[in-house]
Write an enzyme that holds these catalytic residues in place. Sequence first.
Site, PDB file in Angstrom:
ATOM      1  N   HIS A  95      41.116  42.963  39.029  1.00 53.88           N
ATOM      2  CA  HIS A  95      40.156  42.200  38.225  1.00 53.88           C
ATOM      3  C   HIS A  95      39.464  41.134  39.080  1.00 53.88           C
ATOM      4  CE1 HIS A  95      43.013  43.374  34.830  1.00 53.88           C
ATOM      5  NE2 HIS A  95      41.864  43.876  34.440  1.00 53.88           N
TER       6      HIS A  95
ATOM      7  N   GLN B 197      36.232  51.561  39.517  1.00 56.98           N
ATOM      8  CA  GLN B 197      36.128  53.016  39.565  1.00 56.98           C
ATOM      9  C   GLN B 197      37.418  53.687  39.080  1.00 56.98           C
ATOM     10  OE1 GLN B 197      33.513  55.029  40.320  1.00 56.98           O
ATOM     11  NE2 GLN B 197      34.815  56.815  39.948  1.00 56.98           N
TER      12      GLN B 197
END
Length: 501
Positions: free
Chosen positions: A31, A143
């Site tokens: 994150h 991704q």
Amino acid sequence: MRLKKQAHLSLESRPLRVGFVPTMGALHAGHLSLIKAARRDNDCVVVSIFVNPLQFGPREDFHRYPRSLDQDRQHCESLGVEAIFAPTVEAMYGQGECTQVVPPPSMTQGLCGRSRPGHFTGVATVLLKLFQILQPDRAYFGQKDAQQLAIVRRMVTDLNVPVEIIACPIYRQDSGLALSSRNQYLSEAEGRDAPLIYQGLQRAADLFARGERKAAPFIQAVHEQLQKSPQIELDYVELVEPETLMPLSQIESRGLLTVAAKLGRTRLIDNMILDARKPILAIDGPAGAGKSTVTRLCAQRLGLLYLDTGAMYRAVTWQVLQSQIPPEDEVAVAQILPTLDLKLCTDSQAQLRVYIQGCDVTEVIRTAAVTAHVSTIAAQPAVRSALVKQQQRVGQGGGVAAEGRDIGTHVFPDAQLKIFLTATVEERARRRMQDLIKQGETQISLETLRQQIAERDRKDSSRAIAPLMQAPDAIPILTDGRSIDQVCDLIVQHYQAINDC
């Protein structure tokens, strides 16, 4: 939600560029890498922390999903995040049922959708609500959640949501395990076996590098690796097209090899892109750095298709001036785009020629009049949208060398080789003076050119749409004191090293 004050920056009253990172909290290094990317690209960063009940099934871990708001806030503050949006379920959805967004079934019923019915409807619904509430310019996704990423991109396109979706690489532990908030559920033994998932993907990538293109051997390689642990319960391993998620029997261009598996009560996902295309060479940099000349020569030496995006914007600018449209009149400029017949091709000497409405404008788009207005035209959303789509269509097959000011950051963010070509303002002014003298234009002074170039740098770097910036993975090359051949030699060496991998 509390934003630091200023609704606008002082720079020409330009609105803040807002980058948005949607999360369910329990922030980890993955994150934080998204937040850092958003911090790099934008004036203001907003992070949402919301454990969304709509994307959890009745037997899934909604109630035990990790929640650590205080620690998450500290992470955000340390990275300079301007706002955290952490609503309650009632604030987001009210009482009872709410309207939901249903993505195309072809994208949601396979892969994770088979074992998580309704999950992606919940994801699409919450993201659309967040986009509407926060109105970001860009939203950042990892991704790792490749199916979610494809669905979000499709939703944004289909529903005309004015947000740019930025995909960031998977963040991994040293063992290769993709970071996830759910990794903390793993027991010590499960944590030792979890990296087998990435090792299986690597085995498939090795097959791909040796020339394999059929799906079955890739899938078998992953299966064999996961069978080394009796703790791993495989959900699926499949090869699909990265954007549509349709199954592939073999790779013609690109394939997404994706895996889901359970260790104990913890469900893990991972994936890898297998790309059969020749690498894309993306060269960015400020005006006058020599991008066009260097990119053209590199394309010739490497056997790549040369895509001069700067010439495309110049051609549109020329047509606007020929049509006697004020360059600042965005509505009038947008109206001529649908009928604009713009083509790039090479002549018998392998030189680029630019045509508009069948007319060769290769030379006239380099005049001072065009140069003076091209930044104004290039910054207009309608122009950029039309030309970027055309450029991306050209690049779908790979093997392209392209130059501009946002090629590596916006047009081809997945380009395998990114170069940031630059030179000092003084050097660029001197080169521009030499070009003008060759064209018979001698009325402008070197100091005036220096001021114009510095002002253009400022405009290109501060525009709201796709500003000039160096991509974090770009290789910077300063051309002062280097010949064109020396610069090309450096770039060719970098490209060949990537192509040989």
